[in-house]
Design a protein around this motif. Structure first.
Motif, PDB file in Angstrom:
ATOM      1  N   GLN A   1       6.617  32.130 123.449  1.00  0.00           N
ATOM      2  CA  GLN A   1       5.482  32.126 122.963  1.00  0.00           C
ATOM      3  C   GLN A   1       4.893  30.972 122.140  1.00  0.00           C
ATOM      4  N   LEU A   2       5.804  30.529 121.227  1.00  0.00           N
ATOM      5  CA  LEU A   2       5.529  29.198 120.650  1.00  0.00           C
ATOM      6  C   LEU A   2       5.365  28.102 121.486  1.00  0.00           C
ATOM      7  N   GLU A   3       5.765  28.098 122.693  1.00  0.00           N
ATOM      8  CA  GLU A   3       5.679  26.801 123.717  1.00  0.00           C
ATOM      9  C   GLU A   3       4.244  26.782 124.107  1.00  0.00           C
ATOM     10  N   ILE A   4       3.542  27.880 123.881  1.00  0.00           N
ATOM     11  CA  ILE A   4       2.002  27.639 124.352  1.00  0.00           C
ATOM     12  C   ILE A   4       1.121  26.904 123.386  1.00  0.00           C
ATOM     13  N   ILE A   5       1.819  26.693 122.120  1.00  0.00           N
ATOM     14  CA  ILE A   5       1.327  25.787 121.252  1.00  0.00           C
ATOM     15  C   ILE A   5       1.972  24.570 121.088  1.00  0.00           C
ATOM     16  N   SER A   6       3.419  24.167 121.163  1.00  0.00           N
ATOM     17  CA  SER A   6       4.016  22.968 121.387  1.00  0.00           C
ATOM     18  C   SER A   6       3.808  22.273 122.487  1.00  0.00           C
ATOM     19  N   LYS A   7       3.467  22.684 123.581  1.00  0.00           N
ATOM     20  CA  LYS A   7       3.182  21.957 124.638  1.00  0.00           C
ATOM     21  C   LYS A   7       1.773  21.939 125.128  1.00  0.00           C
ATOM     22  N   ASN A   8       0.898  22.042 123.922  1.00  0.00           N
ATOM     23  CA  ASN A   8      -0.677  22.077 124.465  1.00  0.00           C
ATOM     24  C   ASN A   8      -1.259  20.943 123.483  1.00  0.00           C
ATOM     25  N   GLY A   9      -1.064  19.680 124.445  1.00  0.00           N
ATOM     26  CA  GLY A   9      -1.784  18.380 123.782  1.00  0.00           C
ATOM     27  C   GLY A   9      -3.441  18.529 123.467  1.00  0.00           C
ATOM     28  N   PRO A  10      -4.097  19.064 124.253  1.00  0.00           N
ATOM     29  CA  PRO A  10      -5.456  19.117 123.940  1.00  0.00           C
ATOM     30  C   PRO A  10      -5.525  20.106 122.918  1.00  0.00           C
ATOM     31  N   LEU A  11      -4.922  21.176 122.437  1.00  0.00           N
ATOM     32  CA  LEU A  11      -4.956  21.992 121.379  1.00  0.00           C
ATOM     33  C   LEU A  11      -4.749  21.024 120.163  1.00  0.00           C
ATOM     34  N   LEU A  12      -3.605  20.268 120.110  1.00  0.00           N
ATOM     35  CA  LEU A  12      -3.317  19.310 119.024  1.00  0.00           C
ATOM     36  C   LEU A  12      -4.677  18.599 118.670  1.00  0.00           C
ATOM     37  N   ALA A  13      -5.328  17.866 119.654  1.00  0.00           N
ATOM     38  CA  ALA A  13      -6.353  17.030 119.319  1.00  0.00           C
ATOM     39  C   ALA A  13      -7.594  17.883 118.996  1.00  0.00           C
TER      40      ALA A  13
ATOM     41  N   ILE B   1     -13.649  11.053 111.327  1.00  0.00           N
ATOM     42  CA  ILE B   1     -12.368  11.429 112.053  1.00  0.00           C
ATOM     43  C   ILE B   1     -12.153  12.474 113.139  1.00  0.00           C
ATOM     44  N   ALA B   2     -13.124  13.294 113.113  1.00  0.00           N
ATOM     45  CA  ALA B   2     -13.116  14.290 114.454  1.00  0.00           C
ATOM     46  C   ALA B   2     -13.398  13.557 115.575  1.00  0.00           C
ATOM     47  N   ILE B   3     -14.445  12.389 115.517  1.00  0.00           N
ATOM     48  CA  ILE B   3     -14.787  11.550 116.715  1.00  0.00           C
ATOM     49  C   ILE B   3     -13.360  10.897 117.106  1.00  0.00           C
ATOM     50  N   ILE B   4     -12.656  10.265 116.217  1.00  0.00           N
ATOM     51  CA  ILE B   4     -11.368   9.947 116.567  1.00  0.00           C
ATOM     52  C   ILE B   4     -10.256  10.560 117.369  1.00  0.00           C
ATOM     53  N   ALA B   5     -10.266  11.799 116.861  1.00  0.00           N
ATOM     54  CA  ALA B   5      -9.160  12.753 117.362  1.00  0.00           C
ATOM     55  C   ALA B   5      -9.697  13.309 118.748  1.00  0.00           C
TER      56      ALA B   5
END
Length: 460
Positions: free
Chosen positions: A229-241, A427-431
């Protein structure tokens, strides 16, 4: 549920009412709690900022676990709806305690503020994480999701309008001071409970016992191991941005909202314009809300977000250097900032639903509440940082409640009110340049998720 399922218009309307109620209490706390603590409860600005930081860090750590708990909930009322139905009265009660000022010693006031704020924040998460998690459950159509999120954000904006325009007059009506704030909070809390109950009614078709039974056929999706269940966060690059952009922007906006009333009271000397600003800003922003689905369809979410941030920076920079005597100019530009705000404020909540699909695409797990909890997690960390920055910097600049402020204090209020959001937008634009869910990727996700679910149905 098919990936092409759509919500009925009536369901969207009732669901959007949850945004109205949610923003009533959210705006009440973000806009007035610091003022209530410093000027009514008589806690120093630095102590208030420290309370905000401590409580928000504790609360934010718990949010992902609340999200996972909500995703695993199975009841006769559905997965997410029972949290709205039974949690909203608790949220109302905790907000009442939050805006109470018992006669305590200076140190006990701080302990009281910490205890009550922890309780309020925890219950708020128990209600709002499931609320936001319902968005991708209501509809699997990306274009309709844009409409759903826009509708709930528009209703939320109307809730903000009601608080910003009516809170101070209602407080005065009830006698000002502790009594005025208590009965004002009570009135808005009752409205909040009703709004969440209507919201639960609107989500009934998509979140009910029958849907739970269907999910139970696939035990992996219904109760996946915690690690998966935690992998849906750790493998989610767009979510991190998205989270980095949201954190920067929310930190700046919290600093801005916490200092707004100080700016209009002490810098401008027109506290009455504070309410007028939100009234006109919200009313004139309605066309911006209604245009969001068209802009997203025409240009894409990422482009619309970046451009909206850029055009909002311009009036903020002008305001940063405006003389306090130019009241008409300051008020007009401040209204313009409020009008432009929805374009960048709504889009992250639309894109978080896409991140839910991305996580499901990568892991096979439908963790809507888990992923939405990460958005609230970063928002609360941002609120903590924003709160302590506002309080600490005001205290450092020599702010003293209820007195004529020094030039240093007035300048600091100006920087916090206008410069902070400029930095947040940059900062949001850069991310956002690292957000990778394009329309092509979204179409590919929808196709492969649909194929996978059809295969599961055949097997079962």
């Amino acid at each position: 549920m098919s990936t092409k399922s759509r919500a009925q218009k009536s369901d969207i309307f009732f669901y959007s009412l949850g945004g109205f109620g949610s923003n009533l209490l959210f705006t009440l706390t973000t806009s007035f709690l610091m003022y209530f603590y410093t000027d009514v409860f008589k806690i120093s600005p630095l102590a208030v900022g420290s309370v905000f930081l401590l409580v928000r860090v504790i609360d934010a750590i718990l949010d992902p676990f609340i999200g996972m708990l909500a995703d695993r909930t199975r009841s006769k009322w559905g997965t997410y709806r029972p949290w709205l139905m039974f949690g909203s009265p608790l949220l109302a009660a905790m907000t009442l305690l939050l805006f109470s000022a018992p006669d305590l010693s200076a140190s006990n006031k701080i302990f009281y503020a910490i205890a009550v704020y922890v309780g309020y924040s925890l219950v708020s998460s128990l209600v709002n994480i499931p609320y936001h998690a319902l968005t991708p459950i209501l509809s699997q159509d990306p274009s309709q999701r844009t409409v759903i999120v826009t509708a709930k954000q528009l209703m939320g904006s109307l809730g903000t309008l009601l608080i910003s325009g009516a809170a101070l007059p209602v407080v005065a009506f009830f006698g000002s001071g502790e009594k005025g704030w208590f009965f004002t909070t009570l009135a808005f809390s009752v409205v909040t409970i009703a709004s969440y109950w209507f919201c639960a009614l609107g989500a009934k078709n998509a979140d009910n016992a029958q849907v739970n039974n269907q999910k139970a056929l696939n035990s992996h999706e219904g109760h996946p191991p915690l690690k998966e269940q935690l992998e849906i966060i750790s493998k989610n690059g767009p979510l991190l941005a998205l989270l980095i952009a949201g954190f920067a922007n929310m930190t700046a906006q919290i600093v801005n909202s916490q200092t707004a009333i100080y700016y209009w009271q002490y810098n401008i000397g027109r506290e009455d314009l504070y309410s007028q600003l939100f009234i006109w800003g919200t009313l004139l922003s309605i066309p911006a809300f209604l245009s969001i689905p068209w802009f997203v369809t025409k240009f894409g979410k990422k482009i619309v977000f970046i451009v909206s941030c850029l055009i909002t920076i311009l009036p903020l920079v002008i305001l940063l250097f405006s003389s306090y005597e130019n009241i008409a100019e300051i008020f007009t530009l401040s209204v313009l900032v409020k009008v432009l705000g929805p374009l960048s404020g709504v889009l992250p909540w639309i894109m978080i639903a896409d991140c839910v699909d991305y996580g499901k695409w990568k892991t096979g797990i439908n963790g809507s509440a888990t992923i939405h909890s990460m958005m609230l997690f970063t928002n609360k960390l941002a609120a903590a940082l924003g709160g302590i920055l506002a309080g600490a910097l005001l205290g450092t600049a020599g702010y003293v409640a209820g007195q004529q402020q020094t030039t240093e204090a007035l300048n600091m209020i100006t920087y916090l009110y206008f410069l902070a959001p400029v930095l947040g937008y940059i900062i949001a634009i850069i991310a956002f340049n690292f957000y990778g869910i394009t329309p092509e990727v979204q179409a590919k996700m929808a196709k492969e998720i649909d194929e996978r679910e059809n295969q599961n149905k055949v097997v079962s």
